[in-house]
Write an enzyme that holds these catalytic residues in place. Structure first.
Site, PDB file in Angstrom:
ATOM      1  N   LYS A  13       1.080   0.025   7.372  1.00 22.90           N
ATOM      2  CA  LYS A  13       1.263  -1.068   6.397  1.00 22.90           C
ATOM      3  C   LYS A  13       2.638  -0.978   5.743  1.00 22.90           C
ATOM      4  CE  LYS A  13      -2.213   0.245   3.853  1.00 22.90           C
ATOM      5  NZ  LYS A  13      -2.669   1.401   4.638  1.00 22.90           N
ATOM      6  N   ARG A  88      -7.354  -2.918  -2.775  1.00 25.68           N
ATOM      7  CA  ARG A  88      -8.075  -1.937  -1.960  1.00 25.68           C
ATOM      8  C   ARG A  88      -9.582  -1.999  -2.195  1.00 25.68           C
ATOM      9  NH1 ARG A  88      -3.611   1.994  -1.280  1.00 25.68           N
ATOM     10  NH2 ARG A  88      -4.147   3.462   0.362  1.00 25.68           N
ATOM     11  N   ARG A 127       3.482  12.152   9.423  1.00 28.88           N
ATOM     12  CA  ARG A 127       4.271  11.340   8.478  1.00 28.88           C
ATOM     13  C   ARG A 127       5.082  12.255   7.564  1.00 28.88           C
ATOM     14  NH1 ARG A 127       1.614   6.562   5.073  1.00 28.88           N
ATOM     15  NH2 ARG A 127       0.116   8.129   4.375  1.00 28.88           N
ATOM     16  N   ARG A 160       3.062  14.600   2.443  1.00 29.35           N
ATOM     17  CA  ARG A 160       2.303  14.317   1.220  1.00 29.35           C
ATOM     18  C   ARG A 160       1.031  15.154   1.187  1.00 29.35           C
ATOM     19  NH1 ARG A 160       1.939   7.847   1.446  1.00 29.35           N
ATOM     20  NH2 ARG A 160      -0.141   8.375   0.706  1.00 29.35           N
ATOM     21  N   ARG A 171     -10.081  10.039   3.032  1.00 35.14           N
ATOM     22  CA  ARG A 171      -9.472   8.729   2.756  1.00 35.14           C
ATOM     23  C   ARG A 171      -9.966   7.671   3.741  1.00 35.14           C
ATOM     24  NH1 ARG A 171      -3.243   9.624   2.632  1.00 35.14           N
ATOM     25  NH2 ARG A 171      -3.208   7.487   1.844  1.00 35.14           N
TER      26      ARG A 171
HETATM   27  P1  ADP Z   1       0.470   3.158   5.708  1.00 36.57           P
HETATM   28  O1  ADP Z   1       1.478   2.520   4.788  1.00 36.57           O
HETATM   29  O2  ADP Z   1      -0.459   2.169   6.338  1.00 36.57           O
HETATM   30  O3  ADP Z   1      -0.257   4.311   5.099  1.00 36.57           O
HETATM   31  P2  ADP Z   1       2.839   4.080   7.177  1.00 36.57           P
HETATM   32  O4  ADP Z   1       3.626   2.806   7.341  1.00 36.57           O
HETATM   33  O5  ADP Z   1       3.348   5.060   6.194  1.00 36.57           O
HETATM   34  O6  ADP Z   1       1.278   3.759   6.937  1.00 36.57           O
HETATM   35  O7  ADP Z   1       2.720   4.748   8.617  1.00 36.57           O
HETATM   36  C1  ADP Z   1       1.999   5.982   8.819  1.00 36.57           C
HETATM   37  C2  ADP Z   1       2.782   6.890   9.770  1.00 36.57           C
HETATM   38  O8  ADP Z   1       2.799   6.323  11.076  1.00 36.57           O
HETATM   39  C3  ADP Z   1       4.235   7.075   9.356  1.00 36.57           C
HETATM   40  O9  ADP Z   1       4.639   8.392   9.680  1.00 36.57           O
HETATM   41  C4  ADP Z   1       4.980   6.046  10.198  1.00 36.57           C
HETATM   42  O10 ADP Z   1       6.318   6.434  10.411  1.00 36.57           O
HETATM   43  C5  ADP Z   1       4.158   6.026  11.486  1.00 36.57           C
HETATM   44  N1  ADP Z   1       4.100   4.706  12.110  1.00 36.57           N
HETATM   45  C6  ADP Z   1       4.080   3.483  11.492  1.00 36.57           C
HETATM   46  N2  ADP Z   1       3.996   2.490  12.411  1.00 36.57           N
HETATM   47  C7  ADP Z   1       3.935   3.084  13.622  1.00 36.57           C
HETATM   48  C8  ADP Z   1       3.809   2.602  14.994  1.00 36.57           C
HETATM   49  N3  ADP Z   1       3.701   1.288  15.253  1.00 36.57           N
HETATM   50  N4  ADP Z   1       3.753   3.525  15.978  1.00 36.57           N
HETATM   51  C9  ADP Z   1       3.821   4.850  15.696  1.00 36.57           C
HETATM   52  N5  ADP Z   1       3.941   5.374  14.468  1.00 36.57           N
HETATM   53  C10 ADP Z   1       3.991   4.511  13.438  1.00 36.57           C
HETATM   54  P1  AMP Z   2      -0.911   4.793  -0.243  1.00 40.20           P
HETATM   55  O1  AMP Z   2       0.481   5.211  -0.525  1.00 40.20           O
HETATM   56  O2  AMP Z   2      -1.077   3.288  -0.212  1.00 40.20           O
HETATM   57  O3  AMP Z   2      -1.500   5.462   0.977  1.00 40.20           O
HETATM   58  O4  AMP Z   2      -1.798   5.266  -1.512  1.00 40.20           O
HETATM   59  C1  AMP Z   2      -1.940   6.639  -1.807  1.00 40.20           C
HETATM   60  C2  AMP Z   2      -3.094   6.806  -2.792  1.00 40.20           C
HETATM   61  O5  AMP Z   2      -2.806   6.102  -4.022  1.00 40.20           O
HETATM   62  C3  AMP Z   2      -4.455   6.276  -2.340  1.00 40.20           C
HETATM   63  O6  AMP Z   2      -5.165   7.178  -1.515  1.00 40.20           O
HETATM   64  C4  AMP Z   2      -5.138   6.045  -3.696  1.00 40.20           C
HETATM   65  O7  AMP Z   2      -5.600   7.265  -4.261  1.00 40.20           O
HETATM   66  C5  AMP Z   2      -3.989   5.550  -4.572  1.00 40.20           C
HETATM   67  N1  AMP Z   2      -3.880   4.074  -4.545  1.00 40.20           N
HETATM   68  C6  AMP Z   2      -2.826   3.346  -4.062  1.00 40.20           C
HETATM   69  N2  AMP Z   2      -3.067   2.026  -4.195  1.00 40.20           N
HETATM   70  C7  AMP Z   2      -4.304   1.914  -4.743  1.00 40.20           C
HETATM   71  C8  AMP Z   2      -5.132   0.813  -5.110  1.00 40.20           C
HETATM   72  N3  AMP Z   2      -4.745  -0.449  -4.918  1.00 40.20           N
HETATM   73  N4  AMP Z   2      -6.347   1.090  -5.649  1.00 40.20           N
HETATM   74  C9  AMP Z   2      -6.764   2.347  -5.846  1.00 40.20           C
HETATM   75  N5  AMP Z   2      -6.050   3.428  -5.520  1.00 40.20           N
HETATM   76  C10 AMP Z   2      -4.820   3.226  -4.973  1.00 40.20           C
END
Ligand code: ADP
Ligand code: AMP
Length: 214
Positions: A13, A88, A127, A160, A171
């Site tokens: 995302k 969420r 990541r 993280r 999660r």
């Molecule tokens: P989210 O915001 O949904 O938690 P991220 O955008 O941070 O996810 O992506 C999660 C991990 O996967 C990161 O390390 C990112 O660099 C990697 N990633 C994102 N999109 C792709 C893809 N299409 N193919 C492979 N790895 C990806």
């Molecule tokens: P993210 O960076 O989106 O993966 O979020 C990391 C963590 O932040 C999540 O696992 C939740 O604990 C918290 N968080 C982020 N956005 C929300 C939301 N909209 N509602 C509740 N918790 C959130």
């Protein structure tokens, strides 16, 4: 253009939201980034959020909704925004709808980035995040030029705490229980867009843009 990114933690995302924000010159609003910045700065909100985040739980709705509603009233949101990680829960989505209705606005697209659970643990354990500028990389799929250093701002990258495998499984469970129902919520509103998030980053982006520009 007002867009919501949906999908499991690690589905990509944030990666796609940044690209959309850049292409359409709208702010990328990540509630996760907002909480992490608050934790880094030691604010009261950060201290409250941290205890939930570390356990892989969602931060309570009341700590999230007002923050987002205030954020979308800022000047840089006049042409829209991309939400990443918000809403969420159904109550968050309903609160957002109510807040937008009050100012005669609505969400244009909810983009669901689909990635099966079996890919997620790998995505998350690889990541690497920059807590300074919010950039995200992956050890194999999206490597940095210099290992462990952010390409954008030169800060050191971290794994993280909530990306460790045991927390990721928690999660994912929380995602299926509390966030996945949003897919039907936005389908019923006629704004859902589904893309295959297992493709490479550029292909996923192309699929999203082709729908946004239809
Ligand atoms: P989210 O915001 O949904 O938690 P991220 O955008 O941070 O996810 O992506 C999660 C991990 O996967 C990161 O390390 C990112 O660099 C990697 N990633 C994102 N999109 C792709 C893809 N299409 N193919 C492979 N790895 C990806
Ligand atoms: P993210 O960076 O989106 O993966 O979020 C990391 C963590 O932040 C999540 O696992 C939740 O604990 C918290 N968080 C982020 N956005 C929300 C939301 N909209 N509602 C509740 N918790 C959130």
């Amino acid at each position: 253009m007002k867009i919501i990114m949906l999908g499991a933690p690690g589905a990509g995302k944030g990666t796609q939201a940044k690209r959309i924000a850049e292409k359409y010159t709208v702010p990328h609003i990540s509630t996760g980034d907002i909480f992490r910045a608050n934790i880094k700065n030691g604010t009261e909100l950060g201290n409250k959020a941290k205890s939930y985040m570390d356990q892989g739980l969602l931060v309570p709705d009341e700590l999230v909704v007002d923050l987002v509603v205030d954020r979308v009233k800022q000047d840089d949101c006049v042409n829209g925004y991309v939400f990443d990680g918000f809403p969420r829960t159904i109550p968050q989505a309903e609160a957002l709808d109510t807040a937008l209705k009050a100012i005669n606005e609505k969400i244009d697209f909810a983009v669901n980035v689909e990635v099966p659970d079996s890919n997620i643990v790998d995505r998350m354990s690889g990541r690497r995040a920059c807590l300074n500028c919010g950039a995200t990389y992956h050890l194999e799929h999206i490597p940095t030029k210099v290992e462990g250093i952010c390409d954008v701002c030169g800060s050191e990258l971290v794994l993280r705490d909530d990306d460790k495998p045991e927390t990721v499984l928690k999660r994912l469970k929380v995602y299926h229980e509390q966030t996945q129902p949003l897919i039907d919520f936005y389908k019923n509103q006629g704004v859902l867009v589904e893309v295959d998030g297992t493709k490479d980053m550029a292909e996923v982006f192309k699929a999203i843009v082709s729908v946004l520009e239809q």
